[in-house]
Design an enzyme around this catalytic site. Sequence first.
Site, PDB file in Angstrom:
ATOM      1  N   ASP A  69      49.167  31.703  60.702  1.00  0.00           N
ATOM      2  CA  ASP A  69      50.420  31.284  60.637  1.00  0.00           C
ATOM      3  C   ASP A  69      51.405  32.575  60.408  1.00  0.00           C
ATOM      4  O   ASP A  69      51.370  33.324  59.737  1.00  0.00           O
ATOM      5  CB  ASP A  69      50.632  30.594  59.359  1.00  0.00           C
ATOM      6  CG  ASP A  69      51.932  29.941  59.096  1.00  0.00           C
ATOM      7  OD1 ASP A  69      52.815  30.337  59.797  1.00  0.00           O
ATOM      8  OD2 ASP A  69      52.217  29.402  58.105  1.00  0.00           O
ATOM      9  N   VAL A  70      51.964  32.725  61.537  1.00  0.00           N
ATOM     10  CA  VAL A  70      52.886  34.067  61.722  1.00  0.00           C
ATOM     11  C   VAL A  70      53.848  34.115  60.743  1.00  0.00           C
ATOM     12  O   VAL A  70      54.560  35.260  60.616  1.00  0.00           O
ATOM     13  CB  VAL A  70      53.703  33.988  63.142  1.00  0.00           C
ATOM     14  CG1 VAL A  70      52.420  34.125  64.346  1.00  0.00           C
ATOM     15  CG2 VAL A  70      54.406  32.805  63.435  1.00  0.00           C
ATOM     16  N   ASN A  96      54.694  35.184  70.611  1.00  0.00           N
ATOM     17  CA  ASN A  96      55.065  34.188  71.397  1.00  0.00           C
ATOM     18  C   ASN A  96      54.904  32.786  70.954  1.00  0.00           C
ATOM     19  O   ASN A  96      55.795  31.933  71.302  1.00  0.00           O
ATOM     20  CB  ASN A  96      53.876  33.913  72.745  1.00  0.00           C
ATOM     21  CG  ASN A  96      53.746  32.798  73.324  1.00  0.00           C
ATOM     22  OD1 ASN A  96      54.515  32.349  74.338  1.00  0.00           O
ATOM     23  ND2 ASN A  96      52.949  31.930  72.895  1.00  0.00           N
ATOM     24  N   TYR A 162      66.913  26.172  67.129  1.00  0.00           N
ATOM     25  CA  TYR A 162      65.931  26.940  68.449  1.00  0.00           C
ATOM     26  C   TYR A 162      66.768  28.187  69.176  1.00  0.00           C
ATOM     27  O   TYR A 162      66.345  29.099  69.400  1.00  0.00           O
ATOM     28  CB  TYR A 162      65.534  25.773  69.291  1.00  0.00           C
ATOM     29  CG  TYR A 162      64.411  26.563  70.616  1.00  0.00           C
ATOM     30  CD1 TYR A 162      63.288  26.608  70.133  1.00  0.00           C
ATOM     31  CD2 TYR A 162      64.936  26.473  71.422  1.00  0.00           C
ATOM     32  CE1 TYR A 162      62.365  27.118  71.316  1.00  0.00           C
ATOM     33  CE2 TYR A 162      64.246  27.028  72.768  1.00  0.00           C
ATOM     34  CZ  TYR A 162      62.852  27.456  72.509  1.00  0.00           C
ATOM     35  OH  TYR A 162      62.039  27.642  73.453  1.00  0.00           O
ATOM     36  N   LYS A 166      66.299  32.183  69.324  1.00  0.00           N
ATOM     37  CA  LYS A 166      66.021  32.711  70.602  1.00  0.00           C
ATOM     38  C   LYS A 166      66.790  33.821  70.995  1.00  0.00           C
ATOM     39  O   LYS A 166      66.360  35.077  71.472  1.00  0.00           O
ATOM     40  CB  LYS A 166      65.563  31.768  71.786  1.00  0.00           C
ATOM     41  CG  LYS A 166      64.519  30.859  71.626  1.00  0.00           C
ATOM     42  CD  LYS A 166      63.196  31.693  71.837  1.00  0.00           C
ATOM     43  CE  LYS A 166      62.058  30.759  71.225  1.00  0.00           C
ATOM     44  NZ  LYS A 166      60.680  31.411  71.180  1.00  0.00           N
ATOM     45  N   ILE A 195      59.278  25.366  81.632  1.00  0.00           N
ATOM     46  CA  ILE A 195      57.792  25.680  81.747  1.00  0.00           C
ATOM     47  C   ILE A 195      57.045  24.566  81.400  1.00  0.00           C
ATOM     48  O   ILE A 195      57.197  24.038  80.084  1.00  0.00           O
ATOM     49  CB  ILE A 195      57.432  27.134  81.279  1.00  0.00           C
ATOM     50  CG1 ILE A 195      58.399  28.202  81.419  1.00  0.00           C
ATOM     51  CG2 ILE A 195      56.255  27.162  81.449  1.00  0.00           C
ATOM     52  CD1 ILE A 195      58.367  28.386  82.978  1.00  0.00           C
TER      53      ILE A 195
HETATM   54  P1  NAI Z   1      53.381  25.349  72.913  1.00  0.00           P
HETATM   55  O1  NAI Z   1      53.709  24.564  71.709  1.00  0.00           O
HETATM   56  O2  NAI Z   1      52.682  24.843  74.018  1.00  0.00           O
HETATM   57  O3  NAI Z   1      52.813  26.552  72.374  1.00  0.00           O
HETATM   58  C1  NAI Z   1      53.083  27.375  71.351  1.00  0.00           C
HETATM   59  C2  NAI Z   1      51.879  27.993  70.372  1.00  0.00           C
HETATM   60  O4  NAI Z   1      52.497  28.458  69.308  1.00  0.00           O
HETATM   61  C3  NAI Z   1      51.164  26.616  70.057  1.00  0.00           C
HETATM   62  O5  NAI Z   1      49.752  26.923  70.329  1.00  0.00           O
HETATM   63  C4  NAI Z   1      51.271  26.574  68.578  1.00  0.00           C
HETATM   64  O6  NAI Z   1      50.253  26.291  67.930  1.00  0.00           O
HETATM   65  C5  NAI Z   1      51.652  28.091  68.022  1.00  0.00           C
HETATM   66  N1  NAI Z   1      52.231  28.114  66.847  1.00  0.00           N
HETATM   67  C6  NAI Z   1      53.476  27.427  66.342  1.00  0.00           C
HETATM   68  N2  NAI Z   1      53.836  27.743  65.066  1.00  0.00           N
HETATM   69  C7  NAI Z   1      52.832  28.563  64.892  1.00  0.00           C
HETATM   70  C8  NAI Z   1      52.752  29.630  63.651  1.00  0.00           C
HETATM   71  N3  NAI Z   1      53.390  29.209  62.624  1.00  0.00           N
HETATM   72  N4  NAI Z   1      51.763  30.532  63.601  1.00  0.00           N
HETATM   73  C9  NAI Z   1      51.009  30.589  64.906  1.00  0.00           C
HETATM   74  N5  NAI Z   1      51.185  29.871  65.806  1.00  0.00           N
HETATM   75  C10 NAI Z   1      51.951  28.966  65.799  1.00  0.00           C
HETATM   76  O7  NAI Z   1      54.587  25.951  73.512  1.00  0.00           O
HETATM   77  P2  NAI Z   1      55.111  27.011  74.796  1.00  0.00           P
HETATM   78  O8  NAI Z   1      55.797  26.032  75.836  1.00  0.00           O
HETATM   79  O9  NAI Z   1      53.924  27.539  75.512  1.00  0.00           O
HETATM   80  O10 NAI Z   1      55.964  28.061  74.063  1.00  0.00           O
HETATM   81  C11 NAI Z   1      55.415  29.285  73.847  1.00  0.00           C
HETATM   82  C12 NAI Z   1      56.652  30.072  73.543  1.00  0.00           C
HETATM   83  O11 NAI Z   1      57.591  30.135  74.768  1.00  0.00           O
HETATM   84  C13 NAI Z   1      57.725  29.737  72.669  1.00  0.00           C
HETATM   85  O12 NAI Z   1      58.099  30.939  71.716  1.00  0.00           O
HETATM   86  C14 NAI Z   1      58.720  28.915  73.270  1.00  0.00           C
HETATM   87  O13 NAI Z   1      59.869  28.921  72.535  1.00  0.00           O
HETATM   88  C15 NAI Z   1      58.842  29.805  74.617  1.00  0.00           C
HETATM   89  N6  NAI Z   1      59.579  29.064  75.602  1.00  0.00           N
HETATM   90  C16 NAI Z   1      58.829  27.898  75.959  1.00  0.00           C
HETATM   91  C17 NAI Z   1      59.603  27.126  77.170  1.00  0.00           C
HETATM   92  C18 NAI Z   1      59.083  25.865  77.997  1.00  0.00           C
HETATM   93  O14 NAI Z   1      59.782  25.382  78.778  1.00  0.00           O
HETATM   94  N7  NAI Z   1      57.999  25.753  77.615  1.00  0.00           N
HETATM   95  C19 NAI Z   1      60.978  27.754  77.670  1.00  0.00           C
HETATM   96  C20 NAI Z   1      61.487  29.095  76.948  1.00  0.00           C
HETATM   97  C21 NAI Z   1      60.870  29.627  76.134  1.00  0.00           C
END
Ligand code: NAI
Length: 261
Positions: A69-70, A96, A162, A166, A195
């Site tokens: 948990d980050v 990430n 959010y 960011k 994405i």
């Molecule tokens: P996702 O929800 O598929 O992946 C995020 C991961 O972070 C998950 O595996 C989740 O379990 C993990 N996570 C959440 N809370 C956590 C914690 N407390 N400790 C450790 N791990 C934790 O989301 P996605 O889309 O892959 O997002 C990845 C990053 O990209 C995020 O920071 C998101 O804000 C950013 N992002 C995503 C966009 C999109 O359109 N999908 C657009 C812009 C930024």
Amino acid sequence: MKQVARLFSLDGKVAVITGGARGIGGATARLLADAGARVAVVDLLEDEGEKTVGEIVAAGGAARFWRLDVGDEANVARVFADVEAHFGRLDILINNAGIEGENIPTDQMTLEQWERVMRINVTGTFLCTKHAVPAMERAGGGAIVNVSSMYGLVGGPDVPAYHASKGAVRLMAKTDAQLYATRNIRANSIHPGFIRTPMLEQALSKHGPLENVIAGMAQLNPMQRIGVPEDIAAGILYLVSDAGRYVTGTELIIDGGYTSR
Ligand code: NAI
């Protein structure tokens, strides 16, 4: 080795990818391992994390999963110490892990809702950087990428916590770039547009049939399509490899042109 292969090679490097179980983090873990890094996939999601590690190992790479948990400093300190002990060094950190939080206007949001997003997206980035830097110094240098968003550059009429989070991680990368430049540690931010990941799908499915909503969203974008996690992983590889060796304190936007207008 050809020059281009040398530029993008991560042979001998060790990378931590927070939120590495799925989505952008999963694609990044697979690509950095493909480039030769040994990869620590850290996430709350154990099954998905082990699955990503299994895919990397099946493809001939080296990876291990840690539950993390980050937002929990004791947990971060222990896992980063463990990763360094297990792989012998730490060179690369991809901040990430992130959550979108509640889609509630500022005047109706509770302090708890606000703080939940900040704890993971901002404090999590702070804690992981804090505990990675000493290990990077022991390794002779390193590279950090904070995964921000195009909504870390421009506002939007939704998810206020959010967007604020960011914007914060964008500036944290610039500060860390200056703090650690002479210690051979680079820090940059990356700014994805829309994405297709579990996060985006969960958010969009509240607005109607998923494929229809995604098709509508694609029209907002000059390229008329939304991106895939591999589009962002490619930018991250550039930033952390020798190809990006003179790049620090900057922001790489990968959004299909969304913020160009
Ligand atoms: P996702 O929800 O598929 O992946 C995020 C991961 O972070 C998950 O595996 C989740 O379990 C993990 N996570 C959440 N809370 C956590 C914690 N407390 N400790 C450790 N791990 C934790 O989301 P996605 O889309 O892959 O997002 C990845 C990053 O990209 C995020 O920071 C998101 O804000 C950013 N992002 C995503 C966009 C999109 O359109 N999908 C657009 C812009 C930024």
